[in-house]
Write an enzyme that holds these catalytic residues in place. Structure first.
Site, mmCIF file in Angstrom:
data_model
loop_
_atom_site.group_PDB
_atom_site.id
_atom_site.type_symbol
_atom_site.label_atom_id
_atom_site.label_comp_id
_atom_site.label_asym_id
_atom_site.label_seq_id
_atom_site.Cartn_x
_atom_site.Cartn_y
_atom_site.Cartn_z
ATOM 1 C CB THR A 278 -0.915 10.665 -3.963
ATOM 2 O OG1 THR A 278 0.493 10.502 -3.751
ATOM 3 C CG2 THR A 278 -1.670 10.335 -2.679
ATOM 4 C CB VAL B 92 2.847 15.337 -6.437
ATOM 5 C CG1 VAL B 92 4.247 15.943 -6.409
ATOM 6 C CG2 VAL B 92 1.836 16.333 -6.993
ATOM 7 C CB CYS B 93 3.851 10.639 -3.939
ATOM 8 S SG CYS B 93 3.125 11.687 -2.667
ATOM 9 N N PRO B 94 4.571 9.747 -6.897
ATOM 10 C CG PRO B 94 3.039 8.886 -8.437
ATOM 11 C CD PRO B 94 3.137 9.659 -7.154
ATOM 12 C CB ILE C 274 8.984 7.718 -5.530
ATOM 13 C CG1 ILE C 274 8.411 8.302 -4.225
ATOM 14 C CG2 ILE C 274 9.579 6.339 -5.291
ATOM 15 C CD1 ILE C 274 7.133 7.635 -3.756
#
Length: 182
Positions: free
Chosen positions: A51, A53-55, A58
């Site tokens: 997706t 925003v997630c990376p 992380i």
């Protein structure tokens, strides 16, 4: 949802721990709530792999991993994707390739359900962060909507404040004076 003062639920999940393994199956390891006994845990969840925003979140945790390690804290990230999807995403996404902490696979949604962080309509993890002390007690919880990324520097600041075991004023930063009760 579990909150401050609650005990971290027991879990045992597959995790991607390394990409440089000689074979793909050696990239995985079973980790549990006891794998880092005696350490602070920073457990954070994201909605889905592959997706947008997630990376960013992380990768931000990855960049500050040494800062957390210097504070005797282990970062553990997770979503409801499988360990195979985590591995494929790390191999595909440049900023995740050298990630220095495990990505847990909560495929059966056991940990997310126990923590109470499943999005009611989507069935995926909310953007939740838990700071857990070495005795397994949750000391901080924050949860964001699916579309908003968290501030990893604030997670680190909160860990610093919790580790003082003293009263910390608003916007307190490590090295500043804490408050003294009159």
């Amino acid at each position: 949802m579990l909150t401050v003062g609650d005990r971290l639920p027991s879990f045992e999940l597959q995790a991607v721990t390394r990409l440089d393994a000689p074979s793909p199956d050696q990239a995985f390891e079973t980790l549990s709530d006891q794998s880092y006994a005696g350490k602070w845990l920073v457990l954070f969840a994201w909605p889905k792999d592959f997706t947008f925003v997630c990376p960013t979140e992380i990768a931000a945790f990855g960049k500050l991993n040494e800062e957390f390690a210097d504070r005797d804290a282990q970062i553990l990230g997770f979503s409801t994707d499988s360990e195979f999807v985590h591995r494929a995403w790390r191999m595909h996404q440049e900023e995740l390739r050298d990630l220095p902490f495990p990505m847990l696979a909560d495929l059966k949604r056991e940990l997310a359900s126990a923590l109470g962080i499943l999005h009611k309509q989507e069935g995926v993890c909310l953007r939740a962060t838990f700071i857990v002390d070495p005795e397994g007690i949750i000391r901080h919880v924050s949860v964001y909507d699916l579309s908003v990324g968290r501030n990893v520097q604030e997670v680190l600041r909160t860990l610093d404040a919790l580790q003082t075991d003293e009263l910390c004023p608003c916007n307190w930063q490590k090295g500043q004076d804490t408050l003294q009760a009159a």
